[in-house]
Motif scaffolding. Structure first.
Motif, mmCIF file in Angstrom:
data_model
loop_
_atom_site.group_PDB
_atom_site.id
_atom_site.type_symbol
_atom_site.label_atom_id
_atom_site.label_comp_id
_atom_site.label_asym_id
_atom_site.label_seq_id
_atom_site.Cartn_x
_atom_site.Cartn_y
_atom_site.Cartn_z
ATOM 1 N N LEU A 107 -64.500 -21.517 18.567
ATOM 2 C CA LEU A 107 -65.912 -21.820 18.373
ATOM 3 C C LEU A 107 -66.199 -21.948 16.883
ATOM 4 O O LEU A 107 -65.559 -21.281 16.064
ATOM 5 N N ALA A 108 -67.175 -22.772 16.560
ATOM 6 C CA ALA A 108 -67.637 -22.872 15.173
ATOM 7 C C ALA A 108 -69.094 -23.299 15.193
ATOM 8 O O ALA A 108 -69.505 -24.104 16.030
ATOM 9 N N THR A 109 -69.863 -22.764 14.275
ATOM 10 C CA THR A 109 -71.262 -23.155 14.181
ATOM 11 C C THR A 109 -71.662 -23.319 12.722
ATOM 12 O O THR A 109 -71.170 -22.615 11.840
ATOM 13 N N ASN A 110 -72.519 -24.299 12.516
ATOM 14 C CA ASN A 110 -73.171 -24.562 11.228
ATOM 15 C C ASN A 110 -72.225 -24.908 10.085
ATOM 16 O O ASN A 110 -72.463 -24.518 8.946
ATOM 17 N N PHE A 111 -71.168 -25.637 10.375
ATOM 18 C CA PHE A 111 -70.335 -26.200 9.319
ATOM 19 C C PHE A 111 -70.830 -27.614 9.039
ATOM 20 O O PHE A 111 -71.402 -28.262 9.923
ATOM 21 N N SER A 112 -70.593 -28.103 7.844
ATOM 22 C CA SER A 112 -71.145 -29.399 7.446
ATOM 23 C C SER A 112 -70.244 -30.580 7.790
ATOM 24 O O SER A 112 -70.689 -31.714 7.747
ATOM 25 N N SER A 113 -68.981 -30.324 8.113
ATOM 26 C CA SER A 113 -68.077 -31.435 8.407
ATOM 27 C C SER A 113 -66.940 -30.970 9.315
ATOM 28 O O SER A 113 -66.705 -29.768 9.473
ATOM 29 N N SER A 114 -66.244 -31.935 9.876
ATOM 30 C CA SER A 114 -65.080 -31.625 10.720
ATOM 31 C C SER A 114 -64.021 -30.902 9.911
ATOM 32 O O SER A 114 -63.402 -29.944 10.381
#
Length: 190
Positions: A107-114
């Motif tokens: 899971l990942a949240t609120n990153f700006s890029s892939s």
């Protein structure tokens, strides 16, 4: 008068700069750092190939499970593998109809890029282990971006066509047979 004019000019410059950023970000999201499913797929499989692992293939059931999980997390403003009411992450996988012998979830949240998302996973041992697990054969990705929030769910899987436990058992027995064969040969020669 001069001070008021300077403040108005600075304010106007700030408004123009802000609007330009807003227009750029909304018209050219890929250039501004959008998270892309295809880029995450590429990053994961490139890393696996660099580690002499087979690339993962996309599975529609895992894709559905990951998207449903991503939608749930973002719509409920929640982040975690299991829900507060006790629903396990495997529930989404079972609901999609995927029959598995092995599953994992990143899971990942609120990153700006892939790239930022992927790099964060590679710095986390558990997430990295999922990406580089040689036992996984397929995966699905769920992506949701709304209200200035991003949610990425990757579900890794191995179908139950040949259960992992059976495969490991077969491998163990083959090793035992080879060892036994060597012992018999050594005994016969002695």
């Amino acid at each position: 008068m001069k001070k008021i004019l300077t403040k108005k000019i600075l304010f106007l410059i700030l408004v123009i700069a802000s609007s330009q950023f807003f227009i750029f970000y909304n018209i050219c999201p890929a250039l501004a750092g959008e998270i892309s499913e295809s880029e995450i797929i590429s990053l994961i499989n490139e890393k696996r190939i660099k580690h002499d692992l087979s690339p993962l293939s996309m599975n529609i059931n895992l894709e559905i499970a990951a998207q449903n999980k991503s939608d749930y997390l973002i719509n409920n403003n929640y982040f975690g593998h299991n829900t507060p009411d006790g629903k396990q992450f495997s529930s989404w996988i079972k609901d999609s109809g995927y029959k598995y012998s092995l599953i994992g979830e990143n899971l990942a949240t609120n990153f700006s890029s892939s790239k930022n998302t992927f790099n964060a996973w590679m710095k986390s041992q558990g997430h990295k282990d999922n990406i580089l697990d040689p036992n996984f054969t397929e995966f699905g990705i769920g992506l949701n971006q709304k209200n200035n929030q991003s949610m990425v769910v990757v579900i890794f899987g191995r179908s139950d066509k040949l259960p992992l436990s059976l495969e490991l058992t077969i491998g163990t027995h083959i090793s035992e047979i080879i060892d036994l064969s060597k012992k018999i040969q050594n005994y016969s020669l002695a």
